[in-house]
Design an enzyme around this catalytic site. Structure first.
Site, PDB file in Angstrom:
ATOM      1  N   SER A   1     -36.023 -36.656  35.632  1.00  0.00           N
ATOM      2  CA  SER A   1     -35.554 -37.875  36.279  1.00  0.00           C
ATOM      3  C   SER A   1     -34.127 -38.107  35.802  1.00  0.00           C
ATOM      4  O   SER A   1     -33.835 -37.910  34.621  1.00  0.00           O
ATOM      5  CB  SER A   1     -36.462 -39.047  35.893  1.00  0.00           C
ATOM      6  OG  SER A   1     -36.638 -39.941  36.952  1.00  0.00           O
ATOM      7  N   ARG A   2     -33.261 -38.515  36.726  1.00  0.00           N
ATOM      8  CA  ARG A   2     -31.852 -38.635  36.351  1.00  0.00           C
ATOM      9  C   ARG A   2     -31.619 -39.763  35.367  1.00  0.00           C
ATOM     10  O   ARG A   2     -30.750 -39.683  34.509  1.00  0.00           O
ATOM     11  CB  ARG A   2     -31.000 -38.865  37.605  1.00  0.00           C
ATOM     12  CG  ARG A   2     -31.062 -37.739  38.616  1.00  0.00           C
ATOM     13  CD  ARG A   2     -30.593 -38.213  39.963  1.00  0.00           C
ATOM     14  NE  ARG A   2     -31.237 -39.476  40.328  1.00  0.00           N
ATOM     15  CZ  ARG A   2     -30.909 -40.238  41.352  1.00  0.00           C
ATOM     16  NH1 ARG A   2     -29.916 -39.881  42.131  1.00  0.00           N
ATOM     17  NH2 ARG A   2     -31.559 -41.353  41.602  1.00  0.00           N
TER      18      ARG A   2
ATOM     19  N   LYS B   1     -46.154 -38.369  49.688  1.00  0.00           N
ATOM     20  CA  LYS B   1     -46.007 -38.578  51.125  1.00  0.00           C
ATOM     21  C   LYS B   1     -44.727 -39.359  51.390  1.00  0.00           C
ATOM     22  O   LYS B   1     -44.311 -40.123  50.513  1.00  0.00           O
ATOM     23  CB  LYS B   1     -47.213 -39.285  51.738  1.00  0.00           C
ATOM     24  CG  LYS B   1     -47.691 -40.552  51.049  1.00  0.00           C
ATOM     25  CD  LYS B   1     -46.929 -41.806  50.984  1.00  0.00           C
ATOM     26  CE  LYS B   1     -46.199 -42.388  52.143  1.00  0.00           C
ATOM     27  NZ  LYS B   1     -45.599 -43.732  51.792  1.00  0.00           N
TER      28      LYS B   1
ATOM     29  N   ILE C   1     -43.998 -45.117  42.041  1.00  0.00           N
ATOM     30  CA  ILE C   1     -45.307 -44.487  42.263  1.00  0.00           C
ATOM     31  C   ILE C   1     -45.675 -43.556  41.113  1.00  0.00           C
ATOM     32  O   ILE C   1     -46.860 -43.425  40.764  1.00  0.00           O
ATOM     33  CB  ILE C   1     -45.367 -43.749  43.626  1.00  0.00           C
ATOM     34  CG1 ILE C   1     -46.816 -43.477  44.020  1.00  0.00           C
ATOM     35  CG2 ILE C   1     -44.566 -42.470  43.630  1.00  0.00           C
ATOM     36  CD1 ILE C   1     -47.661 -44.710  44.208  1.00  0.00           C
TER      37      ILE C   1
ATOM     38  N   ASP D   1     -42.618 -45.709  56.242  1.00  0.00           N
ATOM     39  CA  ASP D   1     -42.992 -45.286  54.888  1.00  0.00           C
ATOM     40  C   ASP D   1     -44.416 -45.762  54.568  1.00  0.00           C
ATOM     41  O   ASP D   1     -45.264 -44.948  54.193  1.00  0.00           O
ATOM     42  CB  ASP D   1     -41.987 -45.776  53.845  1.00  0.00           C
ATOM     43  CG  ASP D   1     -42.421 -45.412  52.434  1.00  0.00           C
ATOM     44  OD1 ASP D   1     -42.198 -44.260  52.030  1.00  0.00           O
ATOM     45  OD2 ASP D   1     -43.022 -46.263  51.762  1.00  0.00           O
TER      46      ASP D   1
HETATM   47  P1  NAP Z   1     -38.737 -45.121  43.627  1.00  0.00           P
HETATM   48  O1  NAP Z   1     -39.342 -46.224  42.830  1.00  0.00           O
HETATM   49  O2  NAP Z   1     -37.384 -45.308  44.194  1.00  0.00           O
HETATM   50  O3  NAP Z   1     -38.788 -43.845  42.682  1.00  0.00           O
HETATM   51  C1  NAP Z   1     -38.262 -42.602  43.053  1.00  0.00           C
HETATM   52  C2  NAP Z   1     -37.515 -42.026  41.871  1.00  0.00           C
HETATM   53  O4  NAP Z   1     -36.888 -40.817  42.297  1.00  0.00           O
HETATM   54  C3  NAP Z   1     -36.405 -42.921  41.385  1.00  0.00           C
HETATM   55  O5  NAP Z   1     -36.838 -43.771  40.359  1.00  0.00           O
HETATM   56  C4  NAP Z   1     -35.322 -41.969  40.927  1.00  0.00           C
HETATM   57  O6  NAP Z   1     -35.451 -41.718  39.529  1.00  0.00           O
HETATM   58  C5  NAP Z   1     -35.607 -40.708  41.706  1.00  0.00           C
HETATM   59  N1  NAP Z   1     -34.599 -40.583  42.749  1.00  0.00           N
HETATM   60  C6  NAP Z   1     -34.169 -41.541  43.597  1.00  0.00           C
HETATM   61  N2  NAP Z   1     -33.205 -41.070  44.393  1.00  0.00           N
HETATM   62  C7  NAP Z   1     -33.010 -39.800  44.026  1.00  0.00           C
HETATM   63  C8  NAP Z   1     -32.116 -38.808  44.456  1.00  0.00           C
HETATM   64  N3  NAP Z   1     -31.228 -39.032  45.439  1.00  0.00           N
HETATM   65  N4  NAP Z   1     -32.160 -37.604  43.870  1.00  0.00           N
HETATM   66  C9  NAP Z   1     -33.047 -37.372  42.892  1.00  0.00           C
HETATM   67  N5  NAP Z   1     -33.910 -38.306  42.419  1.00  0.00           N
HETATM   68  C10 NAP Z   1     -33.893 -39.501  42.996  1.00  0.00           C
HETATM   69  O7  NAP Z   1     -39.681 -44.750  44.852  1.00  0.00           O
HETATM   70  P2  NAP Z   1     -41.277 -44.774  44.910  1.00  0.00           P
HETATM   71  O8  NAP Z   1     -41.747 -46.070  45.429  1.00  0.00           O
HETATM   72  O9  NAP Z   1     -41.843 -44.289  43.633  1.00  0.00           O
HETATM   73  O10 NAP Z   1     -41.517 -43.738  46.091  1.00  0.00           O
HETATM   74  C11 NAP Z   1     -41.289 -42.354  45.932  1.00  0.00           C
HETATM   75  C12 NAP Z   1     -42.120 -41.620  46.964  1.00  0.00           C
HETATM   76  O11 NAP Z   1     -43.490 -41.932  46.746  1.00  0.00           O
HETATM   77  C13 NAP Z   1     -41.800 -42.049  48.407  1.00  0.00           C
HETATM   78  O12 NAP Z   1     -41.852 -40.965  49.265  1.00  0.00           O
HETATM   79  C14 NAP Z   1     -42.923 -43.029  48.733  1.00  0.00           C
HETATM   80  O13 NAP Z   1     -43.260 -43.018  50.119  1.00  0.00           O
HETATM   81  C15 NAP Z   1     -44.071 -42.442  47.935  1.00  0.00           C
HETATM   82  N6  NAP Z   1     -45.077 -43.459  47.622  1.00  0.00           N
HETATM   83  C16 NAP Z   1     -44.725 -44.672  47.133  1.00  0.00           C
HETATM   84  C17 NAP Z   1     -45.698 -45.644  46.922  1.00  0.00           C
HETATM   85  C18 NAP Z   1     -45.377 -47.005  46.355  1.00  0.00           C
HETATM   86  O14 NAP Z   1     -46.269 -47.868  46.320  1.00  0.00           O
HETATM   87  N7  NAP Z   1     -44.175 -47.266  45.871  1.00  0.00           N
HETATM   88  C19 NAP Z   1     -47.025 -45.367  47.212  1.00  0.00           C
HETATM   89  C20 NAP Z   1     -47.369 -44.088  47.659  1.00  0.00           C
HETATM   90  C21 NAP Z   1     -46.375 -43.165  47.866  1.00  0.00           C
HETATM   91  P3  NAP Z   1     -34.107 -41.320  38.705  1.00  0.00           P
HETATM   92  O15 NAP Z   1     -33.040 -42.272  39.127  1.00  0.00           O
HETATM   93  O16 NAP Z   1     -34.512 -41.467  37.274  1.00  0.00           O
HETATM   94  O17 NAP Z   1     -33.800 -39.912  39.102  1.00  0.00           O
END
Ligand code: NAP
Length: 308
Positions: free
Chosen positions: A36-37, A90, A14, A168
């Site tokens: 970001s890690r 969110k 996101i 989610d």
């Molecule tokens: P994602 O692709 O998994 O990205 C989250 C990032 O956070 C990861 O790339 C990781 O980056 C970091 N992370 C993951 N686990 C972690 C941990 N335990 N500690 C610290 N950093 C961590 O997820 P996403 O889809 O972007 O979603 C993230 C949030 O945005 C969620 O709450 C989701 O509901 C919301 N959201 C997502 C979307 C969508 O379409 N995907 C839409 C609206 C809202 P590093 O490994 O580099 O730290």
């Protein structure tokens, strides 16, 4: 107000799909750092942790927490303690109760805490709210069905405790519902399907109502293949209102009222900049409370193990 210097925290899907382009398009805010890690962004100072950022000489005014919900409370607390405004993706947290100390910290320090609900900024949401204020709703039917393998590939956190599973995306429907209806809603019953090997549901059915007895049925499914649906159908005293495409389209008795490209994140960031300028917070926990209630009240069933 001068330019707001922002750190993006959690450079995942996101953050890359929406946060970076939205910020790039606005004159009042700029990316000053990434935390970001694993991920890095060219041309921007990058840090693995918030502690490293705050110990550096890189100045930021605010952080946008785009990490999974399970780690956001600790990050928000750290950022507020360091005097930074905080935007939360969110859902605002993995639990409802963890928000209270964050709200208090923001208030005590005169900082902004913004719990975003991006779907509320979809173009047809406010027109739907206006229609329902003028035409009494008689029933609501929500179908939020998507393929988790397409939209969240490999995101194991989503099926871990606090990851919300099918809620989610489903919480986006609840964020719209609680914005457009004229009265507060409450949960009456729920069914939750848990894969045998996961801690969060992969499907859910909710029955809700309001004080006037409005029947609301919501069905969330994470295993939808073929056409996906993010739709809400409302029978009203003034005809049938159909809110579809996650809030981008609206029809009344089949006639189009709104059909616009979504621009939710630029609107979210304009709101954030405005809140920071006024040193106000915006934290509405109603959609998360409804999800928590579904976990409290829901009849659980075990379904086939899920693998990516
Ligand atoms: P994602 O692709 O998994 O990205 C989250 C990032 O956070 C990861 O790339 C990781 O980056 C970091 N992370 C993951 N686990 C972690 C941990 N335990 N500690 C610290 N950093 C961590 O997820 P996403 O889809 O972007 O979603 C993230 C949030 O945005 C969620 O709450 C989701 O509901 C919301 N959201 C997502 C979307 C969508 O379409 N995907 C839409 C609206 C809202 P590093 O490994 O580099 O730290």
């Amino acid at each position: 107000m001068s330019m707001l210097r922002l750190a993006i925290v959690g450079l995942g899907k996101i953050a890359r799909d929406q946060h970076l382009p939205a910020v790039a398009g606005l004159p009042s805010i700029a990316i000053a750092a990434v935390v970001s890690r694993n991920a890095r962004l060219d041309g921007v100072p990058c840090f693995e942790t918030l502690d490293e950022l705050f110990a550096s000489d890189v100045a930021v005014d605010a952080v946008a927490l785009c990490t999974p919900p399970q780690v956001r409370r600790a990050q928000a607390a750290l950022a507020l303690a360091a005097g930074k405004h905080v935007m939360l993706e969110k859902p605002p947290g993995a639990t409802v109760s963890e928000l209270a100390p964050l709200i208090a910290a923001a208030r005590d320090k005169g900082l902004t805490l913004f719990a975003t609900w991006h779907s509320r900024f979809a173009p047809a949401v406010d027109p739907a709210r206006a229609f329902l204020a003028a035409h009494r709703p008689l029933s609501v039917r929500i179908d939020w069905r998507e393929d988790v393998r397409v939209w969240h590939p490999g995101q194991d956190w989503i099926f871990e405790a606090g990851g919300l599973g099918v809620f989610d995306p489903g919480i986006n429907a609840l964020s719209i519902l609680t914005r457009i209806l004229p009265r507060p809603v409450f949960l009456q019953g729920a069914g939750l399907a848990f894969p045998a090997n996961r801690a969060a549901p992969i499907a859910a059915e909710l029955d809700l109502a309001d004080e006037a007895g409005l029947p609301i049925r919501a069905e969330f499914d994470f295993l939808q293949t073929g056409p996906q649906s993010w739709d809400m159908r409302m029978e009203t005293e003034g005809g049938t209102l159909m809110l579809s495409a996650g809030g981008a389209k609206l029809t009344h008795d089949g006639r189009p009222l709104v059909d616009e490209a979504e621009a939710e994140y630029p609107a979210l960031y304009r709101r954030f900049v405005d809140l920071v300028g006024r040193r106000e917070s915006d934290v509405d926990l109603t959609p998360l409370q409804l999800v928590a209630d579904a976990f409290l009240l829901g009849q659980r069933r075990s379904v086939e193990a899920f693998t990516w």
